[in-house]
Design an enzyme around this catalytic site. Structure first.
Site, PDB file in Angstrom:
ATOM      1  N   SER A 109       0.828  -1.198   0.000  1.00  0.00           N
ATOM      2  CA  SER A 109       0.000   0.000   0.000  1.00  0.00           C
ATOM      3  C   SER A 109       0.873   1.263   0.000  1.00  0.00           C
ATOM      4  O   SER A 109       1.695   1.439  -0.894  1.00  0.00           O
ATOM      5  CB  SER A 109      -0.975  -0.037   1.176  1.00  0.00           C
ATOM      6  OG  SER A 109      -1.961   0.955   1.074  1.00  0.00           O
ATOM      7  N   ASP A 165      -9.814  -4.967  -4.825  1.00  0.00           N
ATOM      8  CA  ASP A 165      -9.354  -3.915  -3.908  1.00  0.00           C
ATOM      9  C   ASP A 165     -10.253  -2.688  -4.044  1.00  0.00           C
ATOM     10  O   ASP A 165     -10.349  -2.103  -5.120  1.00  0.00           O
ATOM     11  CB  ASP A 165      -7.898  -3.555  -4.226  1.00  0.00           C
ATOM     12  CG  ASP A 165      -7.237  -2.715  -3.140  1.00  0.00           C
ATOM     13  OD1 ASP A 165      -7.955  -1.990  -2.421  1.00  0.00           O
ATOM     14  OD2 ASP A 165      -6.004  -2.784  -3.025  1.00  0.00           O
ATOM     15  N   HIS A 197      -7.878  -5.388  -0.436  1.00  0.00           N
ATOM     16  CA  HIS A 197      -6.677  -4.637  -0.056  1.00  0.00           C
ATOM     17  C   HIS A 197      -5.968  -5.425   1.046  1.00  0.00           C
ATOM     18  O   HIS A 197      -6.111  -5.142   2.236  1.00  0.00           O
ATOM     19  CB  HIS A 197      -7.066  -3.239   0.425  1.00  0.00           C
ATOM     20  CG  HIS A 197      -5.910  -2.295   0.522  1.00  0.00           C
ATOM     21  ND1 HIS A 197      -5.208  -1.864  -0.583  1.00  0.00           N
ATOM     22  CD2 HIS A 197      -5.328  -1.706   1.598  1.00  0.00           C
ATOM     23  CE1 HIS A 197      -4.250  -1.041  -0.201  1.00  0.00           C
ATOM     24  NE2 HIS A 197      -4.293  -0.938   1.117  1.00  0.00           N
TER      25      HIS A 197
END
Length: 221
Positions: A109, A165, A197
């Site tokens: 991320s 995601d 995610h």
């Protein structure tokens, strides 16, 4: 070792190699996590630590991150405050005899975003960079830096992204990959169906294989 954030220094969780240390991997966590938390998460996904015979893994802990949006301006002040601290980690590995061509940087991320800034704006001589469920803003300083590149060979980018995601959209990761490829980066992009995610076992296994191609042990060279 418990990870923490302190002025001018990054505390890190370290997984030592099983054998002789000849390469290093710096793995950056996402927003709201820590180095220790990322190591624990990976261990839960794999049912064991991510380890290598010859590669040290360093999980630093970063300060809080900012809003995630493709159109939101990058918070360069935060990124540029973090960069010298990560550079100090790289320099520390070099002082221990590890060349920059034997160091990988990556993350999950926002950690992957930070890794791309570090690799393509500052340390273009490292072995490679990986970004899991990550993206760069449309007007990223990374793109501007690469537009000024004089033709030097750039670190290869390994990207993974879940198609489900909903925080960092799969399309944002794809657009980032295509833009970097257009700017001269050799890239890989791997999609994982029905993955949100998050990290998944298939992704981490594919990452481990790629790491070994970039940082082979002495017998594989």
């Amino acid at each position: 070792m418990a990870a923490a954030w302190g002025p001018g220094v990054l505390q890190s969780c370290v997984v030592a190699p099983a054998g002789r240390h000849s390469a290093s991997l710096i793995f950056l966590h996402g927003s709201g996590d820590s180095g220790q938390g990322l190591r624990k998460w990976i261990k839960e996904v794999l049912n064991q630590d991510l380890t290598f015979q010859h590669i040290k893994i360093i999980y630093p802990t970063a300060p809080p991150r900012f809003k995630i949006s493709q159109d939101c301006p990058e918070h360069l002040e935060s990124i540029d405050e973090m960069s010298p601290l990560l550079t100090a980690l790289i320099d520390q590995e070099c002082r221990q005899g590890i060349s920059k061509s034997r160091i990988l940087v990556g993350g999950f991320s926002m950690g992957g975003c930070m890794a791309m800034h570090l690799a393509y704006r500052i340390h273009q001589d490292i072995a490679g960079v990986f970004a899991l469920s990550s993206f760069l803003n449309k007007t990223s300083a990374v793109y501007m830096a690469l537009q000024r590149n004089d033709g030097a060979v750039l670190p290869e980018l390994f990207q993974c992204h879940g198609t489900a995601d909903q925080l960092v959209l799969h399309s944002w990761g794809e657009e980032t990959n295509l833009m970097l490829k257009h700017l001269g980066v050799c890239t890989q992009f791997h999609s994982f169906s029905n993955v949100y995610h998050e990290l998944c076992k298939r992704e981490l296994e594919k990452l481990k294989s790629w790491v070994l191609t970039k940082l082979p042990g002495e017998m594989e060279k």
